[in-house]
Design a protein around this motif. Structure first.
Motif, PDB file in Angstrom:
ATOM      1  N   THR A  82       1.756  -3.202  -1.151  1.00  0.00           N
ATOM      2  CA  THR A  82       0.544  -3.831  -1.132  1.00  0.00           C
ATOM      3  C   THR A  82       1.234  -4.764   0.645  1.00  0.00           C
ATOM      4  O   THR A  82       1.176  -4.656   1.002  1.00  0.00           O
ATOM      5  N   ASP A 100       3.822 -10.541  -4.704  1.00  0.00           N
ATOM      6  CA  ASP A 100       4.488 -10.680  -6.017  1.00  0.00           C
ATOM      7  C   ASP A 100       3.751  -9.325  -6.915  1.00  0.00           C
ATOM      8  O   ASP A 100       5.096  -8.903  -8.011  1.00  0.00           O
ATOM      9  N   LEU A 101       2.935  -8.702  -6.334  1.00  0.00           N
ATOM     10  CA  LEU A 101       2.376  -7.854  -7.446  1.00  0.00           C
ATOM     11  C   LEU A 101       3.125  -6.664  -6.902  1.00  0.00           C
ATOM     12  O   LEU A 101       3.236  -6.326  -8.380  1.00  0.00           O
ATOM     13  N   GLU A 102       3.175  -5.778  -5.675  1.00  0.00           N
ATOM     14  CA  GLU A 102       4.154  -5.641  -5.384  1.00  0.00           C
ATOM     15  C   GLU A 102       5.538  -5.682  -6.132  1.00  0.00           C
ATOM     16  O   GLU A 102       5.812  -3.730  -6.862  1.00  0.00           O
ATOM     17  N   THR A 151      -0.258 -16.096  -9.722  1.00  0.00           N
ATOM     18  CA  THR A 151       1.726 -15.539  -9.907  1.00  0.00           C
ATOM     19  C   THR A 151       1.581 -15.443 -11.245  1.00  0.00           C
ATOM     20  O   THR A 151       2.743 -15.376 -11.063  1.00  0.00           O
ATOM     21  N   ILE A 154       1.538 -12.752 -13.637  1.00  0.00           N
ATOM     22  CA  ILE A 154       2.414 -10.966 -12.686  1.00  0.00           C
ATOM     23  C   ILE A 154       3.437 -11.681 -13.156  1.00  0.00           C
ATOM     24  O   ILE A 154       4.581 -11.153 -13.672  1.00  0.00           O
ATOM     25  N   LEU A 189      -1.948  -6.959 -17.520  1.00  0.00           N
ATOM     26  CA  LEU A 189      -1.237  -6.756 -16.630  1.00  0.00           C
ATOM     27  C   LEU A 189       0.041  -6.167 -17.348  1.00  0.00           C
ATOM     28  O   LEU A 189       0.217  -4.643 -16.873  1.00  0.00           O
ATOM     29  N   MET A 208      -0.147  -0.355  -9.767  1.00  0.00           N
ATOM     30  CA  MET A 208      -0.507  -0.937  -8.600  1.00  0.00           C
ATOM     31  C   MET A 208      -2.354  -1.361  -8.502  1.00  0.00           C
ATOM     32  O   MET A 208      -2.391  -2.672  -8.124  1.00  0.00           O
ATOM     33  N   THR A 211      -4.122  -2.478 -11.770  1.00  0.00           N
ATOM     34  CA  THR A 211      -2.756  -4.341 -11.980  1.00  0.00           C
ATOM     35  C   THR A 211      -4.147  -4.965 -10.947  1.00  0.00           C
ATOM     36  O   THR A 211      -4.136  -6.340 -10.971  1.00  0.00           O
ATOM     37  N   ARG A 212      -4.222  -4.197  -9.530  1.00  0.00           N
ATOM     38  CA  ARG A 212      -5.273  -5.312  -8.424  1.00  0.00           C
ATOM     39  C   ARG A 212      -5.940  -5.845  -8.685  1.00  0.00           C
ATOM     40  O   ARG A 212      -6.584  -6.501  -8.777  1.00  0.00           O
ATOM     41  N   LEU A 215      -7.049  -7.799 -11.740  1.00  0.00           N
ATOM     42  CA  LEU A 215      -6.712  -9.674 -11.093  1.00  0.00           C
ATOM     43  C   LEU A 215      -7.938  -9.969 -10.534  1.00  0.00           C
ATOM     44  O   LEU A 215      -8.429 -10.829  -9.517  1.00  0.00           O
TER      45      LEU A 215
END
Length: 234
Positions: A82, A100-102, A151, A154, A189, A208, A211-212, A215
């Motif tokens: 990311t 956090d997502l990564e 967050t 996630i 997610l 990735m 899910t990005r 959100l």
């Protein structure tokens, strides 16, 4: 092999023999606990203090070193990462959520790479669960749609994937009682992760991105996804 004088328990040698050809680090880097392996927790970065990971039990220490090296294996295999949009500084909430997502997307693939070796890391899992329970119980519940809300969602997804059932259940209960909206988003997610799967660069890229987008972090380029194989920014 040793790290800062401590023998790395089996199956670390088997892991090193398998993956050392893909790594730019040397045995000396590991043995000296350098930041080339451990980042800002390398012995050269924490000196004169000993790195915190040196307090881990033998099995967990071996897993931790292998874990750090596997991150580098995944970089060499061009897993995605990311990025923050140009309008957002490095210490922005958007940058932190992207990190956090990564982590959420890449960790299942990382653990799948490690799984055949049979590393044990019960202490690390218990400490992770204990920290999550403490934080979830005492921290203010974030407002819906804020970066901290994302967050928490996630973390819900990541902890659900990483923790065994007996450690996850108490945390799930806290989520249900204190942050049901974050829990619901976390389950969305997780559904994406399970649908896409993990273990390959291509799956990680799809997961990735999806899910990005789930959100809403694609709006205004808050979180970008870099395909490190092609250089495309999604």
């Amino acid at each position: 092999m040793k790290v800062l004088g401590r023998e790395l328990a089996d199956p670390f040698t088997e892991f090193w023999d398998e993956f050392s050809p893909e790594l730019a680090v040397t045995e000396s880097d590991i043995e000296n606990g350098l930041s080339t392996v451990f980042g800002d927790q390398g012995a050269d970065a924490t000196a004169p203090y000993e790195p915190r990971w040196m307090s881990l039990p033998d099995d967990d220490l071996a897993h931790h070193v292998a874990h750090e090296l596997t991150h580098q294996v995944m970089v060499s295999r061009k897993y995605p990462k990311t990025m923050r949009g140009v309008e957002y500084p490095p210490n922005s909430a958007e940058a932190r959520v992207g990190e956090d997502l990564e982590e959420m997307v890449l960790h299942p693939s990382l653990e799948e790479i490690l799984e055949p070796f049979g590393f044990s890391h019960e202490f690390i899992l218990n400490r992770m669960a204990e920290g999550a329970r403490g934080g979830m119980s005492s921290a203010p519940v974030p407002d819906y749609g804020t970066p901290w809300h994302f967050t928490w969602a996630i973390r819900h997804c990541l902890l659900r994937m990483e923790l065994p059932r007996h450690l996850w259940t108490p945390i799930e209960t806290i989520y249900a009682e204190r942050a049901p909206e974050a829990a619901a988003l976390g389950r969305e997610l997780l559904d994406i992760m399970l649908e896409v799967g993990w273990g390959s660069r291509e799956q990680a890229l799809e997961a990735m991105t999806r899910t990005r987008d789930c959100l809403g972090l694609d709006v205004q380029d808050k979180v970008l996804v870099l395909d490190t194989d092609t250089g495309r920014i999604l």
